[in-house]
Scaffold this active site. Sequence first.
Site, PDB file in Angstrom:
ATOM      1  N   ARG A 293      -3.566   2.448  14.209  1.00 49.36           N
ATOM      2  CA  ARG A 293      -2.411   0.918  14.303  1.00 49.36           C
ATOM      3  C   ARG A 293      -0.534   2.139  14.208  1.00 49.36           C
ATOM      4  O   ARG A 293      -0.847   2.323  13.180  1.00 49.36           O
ATOM      5  CB  ARG A 293      -2.734   0.769  13.375  1.00 49.36           C
ATOM      6  CG  ARG A 293      -1.593  -0.905  13.027  1.00 49.36           C
ATOM      7  CD  ARG A 293      -1.033  -1.571  14.703  1.00 49.36           C
ATOM      8  NE  ARG A 293      -0.902  -3.091  14.450  1.00 49.36           N
ATOM      9  CZ  ARG A 293       0.545  -3.009  14.833  1.00 49.36           C
ATOM     10  NH1 ARG A 293       1.060  -1.958  15.754  1.00 49.36           N
ATOM     11  NH2 ARG A 293       1.546  -3.336  14.942  1.00 49.36           N
TER      12      ARG A 293
ATOM     13  N   HIS B  37       5.072   1.360  12.838  1.00 49.23           N
ATOM     14  CA  HIS B  37       4.937   0.562  12.795  1.00 49.23           C
ATOM     15  C   HIS B  37       6.705  -0.159  11.842  1.00 49.23           C
ATOM     16  O   HIS B  37       6.089   0.880  10.593  1.00 49.23           O
ATOM     17  CB  HIS B  37       4.903  -0.985  13.855  1.00 49.23           C
ATOM     18  CG  HIS B  37       3.579  -1.471  12.582  1.00 49.23           C
ATOM     19  ND1 HIS B  37       2.245  -0.444  12.125  1.00 49.23           N
ATOM     20  CD2 HIS B  37       3.669  -2.750  11.987  1.00 49.23           C
ATOM     21  CE1 HIS B  37       1.736  -0.970  11.425  1.00 49.23           C
ATOM     22  NE2 HIS B  37       2.401  -2.574  11.251  1.00 49.23           N
TER      23      HIS B  37
ATOM     24  N   HIS C 289       8.117  -4.623  10.218  1.00 50.96           N
ATOM     25  CA  HIS C 289       8.124  -5.592  10.013  1.00 50.96           C
ATOM     26  C   HIS C 289       9.815  -6.544   9.766  1.00 50.96           C
ATOM     27  O   HIS C 289       9.060  -6.195   7.948  1.00 50.96           O
ATOM     28  CB  HIS C 289       6.594  -6.594   9.237  1.00 50.96           C
ATOM     29  CG  HIS C 289       5.799  -5.528  10.425  1.00 50.96           C
ATOM     30  ND1 HIS C 289       4.680  -6.241  11.405  1.00 50.96           N
ATOM     31  CD2 HIS C 289       4.728  -5.252   9.698  1.00 50.96           C
ATOM     32  CE1 HIS C 289       4.122  -5.691  11.099  1.00 50.96           C
ATOM     33  NE2 HIS C 289       3.916  -4.920   9.873  1.00 50.96           N
TER      34      HIS C 289
ATOM     35  N   GLU D 251       3.851  -7.000   4.606  1.00 50.35           N
ATOM     36  CA  GLU D 251       2.428  -7.467   4.559  1.00 50.35           C
ATOM     37  C   GLU D 251       1.554  -6.847   3.538  1.00 50.35           C
ATOM     38  O   GLU D 251       1.482  -6.061   2.859  1.00 50.35           O
ATOM     39  CB  GLU D 251       2.238  -6.494   5.480  1.00 50.35           C
ATOM     40  CG  GLU D 251       0.754  -5.623   6.029  1.00 50.35           C
ATOM     41  CD  GLU D 251       0.815  -4.775   7.056  1.00 50.35           C
ATOM     42  OE1 GLU D 251       1.174  -4.738   8.097  1.00 50.35           O
ATOM     43  OE2 GLU D 251       0.148  -3.383   7.209  1.00 50.35           O
TER      44      GLU D 251
ATOM     45  N   HIS E 211       5.358   2.379   8.082  1.00 52.20           N
ATOM     46  CA  HIS E 211       2.967   2.699   8.002  1.00 52.20           C
ATOM     47  C   HIS E 211       3.009   2.549   9.266  1.00 52.20           C
ATOM     48  O   HIS E 211       3.151   2.052  10.204  1.00 52.20           O
ATOM     49  CB  HIS E 211       3.404   1.632   6.610  1.00 52.20           C
ATOM     50  CG  HIS E 211       3.208  -0.283   7.199  1.00 52.20           C
ATOM     51  ND1 HIS E 211       4.336  -1.067   7.144  1.00 52.20           N
ATOM     52  CD2 HIS E 211       1.964  -0.750   7.843  1.00 52.20           C
ATOM     53  CE1 HIS E 211       4.287  -1.994   7.980  1.00 52.20           C
ATOM     54  NE2 HIS E 211       2.635  -2.155   7.723  1.00 52.20           N
TER      55      HIS E 211
ATOM     56  N   GLU F 282       2.067 -10.825  15.446  1.00 53.24           N
ATOM     57  CA  GLU F 282       1.824  -9.350  15.970  1.00 53.24           C
ATOM     58  C   GLU F 282       2.793  -8.950  17.425  1.00 53.24           C
ATOM     59  O   GLU F 282       2.881  -7.723  16.866  1.00 53.24           O
ATOM     60  CB  GLU F 282       0.405  -9.209  15.874  1.00 53.24           C
ATOM     61  CG  GLU F 282      -0.541  -8.971  14.657  1.00 53.24           C
ATOM     62  CD  GLU F 282       0.197  -7.987  13.723  1.00 53.24           C
ATOM     63  OE1 GLU F 282       0.160  -6.762  14.848  1.00 53.24           O
ATOM     64  OE2 GLU F 282       0.458  -7.644  13.231  1.00 53.24           O
TER      65      GLU F 282
ATOM     66  N   HIS G 220      -2.799 -25.714  -7.267  1.00 53.37           N
ATOM     67  CA  HIS G 220      -1.347 -24.755  -7.900  1.00 53.37           C
ATOM     68  C   HIS G 220      -0.021 -25.281  -7.841  1.00 53.37           C
ATOM     69  O   HIS G 220       0.368 -25.829  -6.713  1.00 53.37           O
ATOM     70  CB  HIS G 220      -1.682 -23.627  -6.693  1.00 53.37           C
ATOM     71  CG  HIS G 220      -2.983 -22.372  -6.408  1.00 53.37           C
ATOM     72  ND1 HIS G 220      -3.619 -22.055  -7.308  1.00 53.37           N
ATOM     73  CD2 HIS G 220      -4.193 -23.633  -6.246  1.00 53.37           C
ATOM     74  CE1 HIS G 220      -4.571 -21.873  -7.025  1.00 53.37           C
ATOM     75  NE2 HIS G 220      -5.148 -22.821  -5.950  1.00 53.37           N
TER      76      HIS G 220
ATOM     77  N   GLU H 177      -2.043 -22.848  -1.034  1.00 53.14           N
ATOM     78  CA  GLU H 177      -2.796 -21.888  -1.014  1.00 53.14           C
ATOM     79  C   GLU H 177      -3.741 -21.455   0.951  1.00 53.14           C
ATOM     80  O   GLU H 177      -3.811 -22.650   1.118  1.00 53.14           O
ATOM     81  CB  GLU H 177      -4.517 -22.588  -1.771  1.00 53.14           C
ATOM     82  CG  GLU H 177      -5.997 -21.342  -1.729  1.00 53.14           C
ATOM     83  CD  GLU H 177      -6.992 -21.861  -2.515  1.00 53.14           C
ATOM     84  OE1 GLU H 177      -7.914 -22.048  -2.440  1.00 53.14           O
ATOM     85  OE2 GLU H 177      -6.707 -22.849  -3.403  1.00 53.14           O
TER      86      GLU H 177
ATOM     87  N   HIS I 190      -8.453 -30.067  -5.399  1.00 62.17           N
ATOM     88  CA  HIS I 190      -9.320 -29.221  -4.611  1.00 62.17           C
ATOM     89  C   HIS I 190     -10.214 -29.058  -5.335  1.00 62.17           C
ATOM     90  O   HIS I 190      -9.828 -28.214  -6.712  1.00 62.17           O
ATOM     91  CB  HIS I 190      -8.453 -28.875  -3.871  1.00 62.17           C
ATOM     92  CG  HIS I 190      -7.753 -27.355  -4.254  1.00 62.17           C
ATOM     93  ND1 HIS I 190      -6.257 -27.840  -4.545  1.00 62.17           N
ATOM     94  CD2 HIS I 190      -8.498 -26.714  -4.135  1.00 62.17           C
ATOM     95  CE1 HIS I 190      -6.587 -26.443  -4.682  1.00 62.17           C
ATOM     96  NE2 HIS I 190      -7.119 -25.089  -4.465  1.00 62.17           N
TER      97      HIS I 190
END
Length: 458
Positions: free
Chosen positions: A149, A152, A154, A158, A197, A220, A334, A339, A378
Amino acid sequence: MRFPSNSLLLGAALVSAIPVQDSPRQRLLDGKPLPAKYRSKNPYTPGYRDPYDSAVDAIGEKLDPLPWRNGDGASVLGPWNRDRARQNPDLVRPPSTDSGNIPNLRWSFVDSHIRIEEGGWTRQTTIRELPTSIELAGVNMRLDHGAIRELHWHKEAEWAYVLSGSVRVTALDYEGGNFIDDLSQGDLWYFPSGVPHSLQGLDPNGTEFLLIFDDGGFSEESTFILTDWFAHTPKSVISKNFHLAPEVFDRVPKKEKYIFQGTKPGSIDEEKPKGKNVKESKYQFTHKMLAQEPHVTTGGKVRITDSKNFPISKTVAAAHLDMEPGSLREMHWHPNADEWSFFIKGRARVTVFAAEGTARTFDYQAGDVGIVPKNMGHFIENIGDEPLEVLEIFRADEFRDFSLFQWLGETPRRMVVDTLFAEDREAGEKFLREIEDPVKDEITLPDIEEENEEEAEL
């Protein structure tokens, strides 16, 4: 009581009239669950009765769900996707406690478009596939042995969990330090926004992993890729930047490579940059989540990774759950983030309580994504006959949840009874005894039938 010897039929009639203490009706009157022997073999029939809305593993039991519940409903006359119904039995026949309008909180990666490349593939679940996936987006990626990969970065941070195989990660930190590490199943990495990375699958079978980005609108396709940048920069500028003649760059790729087959990597020591101005990063971008000592509960194991034990991970926190068959991720909520759950193994049902008298139940299996918005109550119930493995992921620096069991155990007893058991003080006393020592049990496995038998003996 004696019966005349010549009155067998009359005796049989009298015996049948005597109340049977373990009959289905009597058990329901006593507040006890119905044993399996009293249940219809097929719960999706008009004659089936279950006042407690028990879970049904339609896949494991090879059942075809139909919209029958406790005598209500009707058969299906039109087109019917049985395989899809089997995956979502609690949408076909919702528990009687479900009510109101709640948006879809379930998506399966198998429904996501797959981008196929040389030596790998990728697919994503974002706000476009699942509109409730607002805070986080997920990408499932596969790299074969040696597949890369490409280099690149972002706008989004990530976070990643290695699902299978092994992978090499490289990165450059904000201070110009380089980072290289090899990871395997259960390991994590985290690259903050803008950190460049790369990833490469290692032998023998490469790797597959789950990527999480801290923005549900991530795509992506919006990645900043090295070859894409070169393809859209004049060769004269690239030449000046690297102090080389323009013709040196005549055969660089004319478009992004994205995922491509690379050469076999050597060891980390062999591949470390060696220049005199090269320096290693002082940051730890990786973490071995499954190597953590787990928190052992009555029904499984919990591992939590957030900024407290993985300091670089400032925007993503996660819990890894191993749940035994029949166990329950206790009723909780939470307070600091939605979540985003990823189901790795097993089958589960989840009911989400959204206040205002609304609740909805969803079913999940391996490869599915579940969303529970912040503060909504939940649970996760393992309804299959195998362990359930789940990742709970949050856009937060710390993992936080509130346990319903613990909350009620640490609330004045009178208030609890007045709220829940004003019309049944005896049941209230039983409840208070159970929560008297409110130890948090994130994955709980109570033996309800054994408790009922003990009470019957008393």
